[in-house]
Design an enzyme around this catalytic site. Structure first.
Site, PDB file in Angstrom:
ATOM      1  N   GLU A   1      -6.056  -2.235   2.200  1.00  0.00           N
ATOM      2  CA  GLU A   1      -6.928  -3.081   1.603  1.00  0.00           C
ATOM      3  C   GLU A   1      -6.985  -4.546   2.151  1.00  0.00           C
ATOM      4  OE1 GLU A   1      -6.232  -3.922  -2.904  1.00  0.00           O
ATOM      5  OE2 GLU A   1      -5.956  -5.896  -2.175  1.00  0.00           O
ATOM      6  N   THR A   2      -8.172  -5.058   2.294  1.00  0.00           N
ATOM      7  CA  THR A   2      -8.241  -6.360   2.924  1.00  0.00           C
ATOM      8  C   THR A   2      -9.608  -6.670   2.526  1.00  0.00           C
ATOM      9  OG1 THR A   2      -7.973  -7.567   4.872  1.00  0.00           O
ATOM     10  CG2 THR A   2      -9.206  -5.870   5.331  1.00  0.00           C
TER      11      THR A   2
END
Length: 542
Positions: free
Chosen positions: A478-479
């Site tokens: 996740e980013t």
């Protein structure tokens, strides 16, 4: 009568005796008298005179990307002295939005996992004196109008609108507070980044961006409260401090500023759906919730996944098994050929909170097969949230892996945490049964990063955890970057900066990341930084 001869003889005799006997020192009696005059008192007065030098005042007037500087030198001011006070007048944008369905509150079901976390990197101690008049933030944009309250000039721009359903939020960006209209607060997570570089903020710094220009400060602690008022505090003073720990280099800087905002209203921007990012990630986070927190129908989910597939994205991350997702998300994904990173969301109840989800997952796999799953993620930032211990999570991962294997699943299993969780707890990657290390690095929460350096930040976090865990098998689960919210160090949320940051991340990581998120998640509360709702990027992919 003594003769002279007798006298001389006696004198010689005495001289002889004197030389023969020892000579003792003379005894002296010394009397020390302490005197204090009772009639003549003398008092010495010591005085120090400090010269007070008044320095000029530098005034910055920021309008969009243009900054006007004025040095104020009233009578009695030394024009050669260093200025110690900066008055920054920030002229922000005013935006309004009309939507067909805009909820009046922010709802968050207790079973819905949060897919966004936040962390703090190098802490910044800042004392802030802020004077604000009628400042509010609302989600969504159909027209941007910039009003200059201190002049008669007005500038307007009208990008193509994208109709969205949002919850109204009021954010005091200057002091790091978020006054949220709604009844439910999001599970805002705060964690520390193992940052690879530091930023020393200088006194009296002003930054201008394309969407909104703010002279703000890094919030290290903040509060969230319900409010229906569109205006926030006036002449508010706030001082915040925080300490963070990291095995990498860290820096603490302090700064002071004085910010004066006049009749400013900002909004979260949502521009036209024309592609602005030149490539698409391999995976994107998806949540099957409507803006009000209710579950999407199977048709709505199918439409969403069709759009995702049309952007060239072949994988999605789903954080939990709620909202009947095995009957909505999985069938649509199978039909479209999309692989799923299936999450098992650990709540504040601890690791056993996923037991029902594990059972449901096994039932689905044994009935429909396991081909749709790219991998399984046990927990999302459960360690960072303090919802379980490292040993409990390690044990649960082993238990889940064993049960899934017995049920016929032969794919990979991992957990997902911010980089600092692995840095502080290397056993989580060295002694657990995960098949690879999943990390959630977000440049926004590192005050030394910016939209322009988001890509190198994410890559640096991957390399850092590769060293900590002793493996090259580290994947970004996740980013992303927010399009709206409070400025955090060098990070200024805006649509333009979101596009810049995501593009840089994709370039640096060769597209092999999971981007947060498909849509703006208005079912969440904005969070302490006012960013949790504004990570949606699907419209900007080609």
């Amino acid at each position: 009568m003594i003769s002279p001869i007798s006298f001389l003889s006696s004198l010689l005799c005495l001289t002889y005796l004197t030389s023969a006997l020892p000579i003792l020192p003379k005894r002296e009696v010394v009397t020390r008298v302490h005197t204090a005059s009772t009639t003549n008192v003398v008092t010495d007065f010591y005085s120090t005179t400090t010269e007070v030098v008044i320095a000029p005042t530098v005034e910055f007037l920021i309008s969009d990307s243009v900054t006007f500087t004025t040095t104020l030198i009233p009578q009695g001011v030394n024009p050669t002295a260093e200025p110690t006070t900066t008055i920054t007048k920030v002229l922000l944008k005013k935006a309004e939005m009309s939507t067909s369905s805009q909820p009046t509150s922010t709802l968050q079901p207790s079973t819905i996992p949060q897919s966004t976390s936040s962390f703090q990197a190098e802490s910044t101690l800042q004392a802030v004196s802020t004077q604000q008049t009628a400042m509010s933030v609302s989600a969504g944009t159909s027209e941007d109008v910039q009003q200059l309250a201190t002049t008669s000039t007005s500038i307007s721009s009208s990008p193509s609108p994208t109709t969205t359903s949002t919850s109204t939020q009021n954010i005091v960006s200057g002091v790091g507070e978020a006054n949220v209209e709604g009844n439910t607060q999001s599970q805002h997570h705060s964690y520390q980044a193992a940052a690879t570089s530091t930023l020393n903020q200088q006194t009296s710094t002003s930054i201008a961006s394309q969407e909104s220009t703010e002279s703000t400060n890094t919030p290290t602690s903040s509060s969230t409260s319900s409010s229906t008022s569109s205006s926030t505090s006036s002449s508010t003073s706030s001082s915040t401090s925080s300490s963070t720990s990291s095995s990498t280099s860290s820096s603490t800087s302090s700064s002071t500023s004085s910010t004066q905002e006049t009749a400013a209203t900002t909004s979260e921007g949502s521009s036209s759906s024309s592609a602005a990012i030149t490539s698409s990630p391999k995976a994107i986070a998806y949540s099957p919730y409507n803006d009000d927190g209710s579950c999407k129908s199977a048709d709505a989910v199918s439409s969403d996944l069709t759009l995702i597939k049309s952007k060239g994205i072949s994988k999605i991350r789903v954080y939990g098994t709620d909202c009947n997702s095995f009957e909505t998300v999985q069938p649509a994904a199978v039909k479209l050929g999309i692989k799923i990173n299936q999450g098992l969301y650990i709540t504040s109840s601890g690791v056993d909170s996923i037991d029902d989800s594990v059972t449901t997952l096994i039932q689905y796999g044994q009935t429909n097969g396991w081909d749709v799953f790219d991998f399984i993620t046990v927990g999302n930032e459960a360690i960072n949230n303090g919802w379980c211990s490292v040993s409990d999570l390690i044990s649960k991962i082993s238990s889940v892996k064993s049960k899934l294997s017995e049920a016929g699943y032969s794919g990979q299993i991992t957990t997902s945490e911010p980089p600092v969780s692995f840095e502080n707890n290397p056993d989580l990657c060295k002694k657990s049964d995960i098949d690879f290390v999943g990390i959630n690095p977000h440049a926004y929460f590192d005050t030394s990063a910016s939209a322009e350096t988001a890509g190198t930040f994410v890559k640096g976090q991957v390399e850092l955890i590769q060293g900590v865990c002793g493996t090259s098998n580290v994947f970004v689960t996740e980013t992303g970057y927010p399009s709206s919210g409070i400025q955090n160090g060098g990070n200024i949320p805006s649509t333009a900066n979101q596009i810049t940051a995501v593009q840089n991340i994709l370039n640096e990581m060769d597209l092999d990341v999971t981007i947060l998120s498909t849509y703006n998640d208005y079912w969440k509360a904005p969070g302490d930084y006012g960013i949790e709702q504004s990570f949606g990027v699907i419209e900007y992919f080609p």
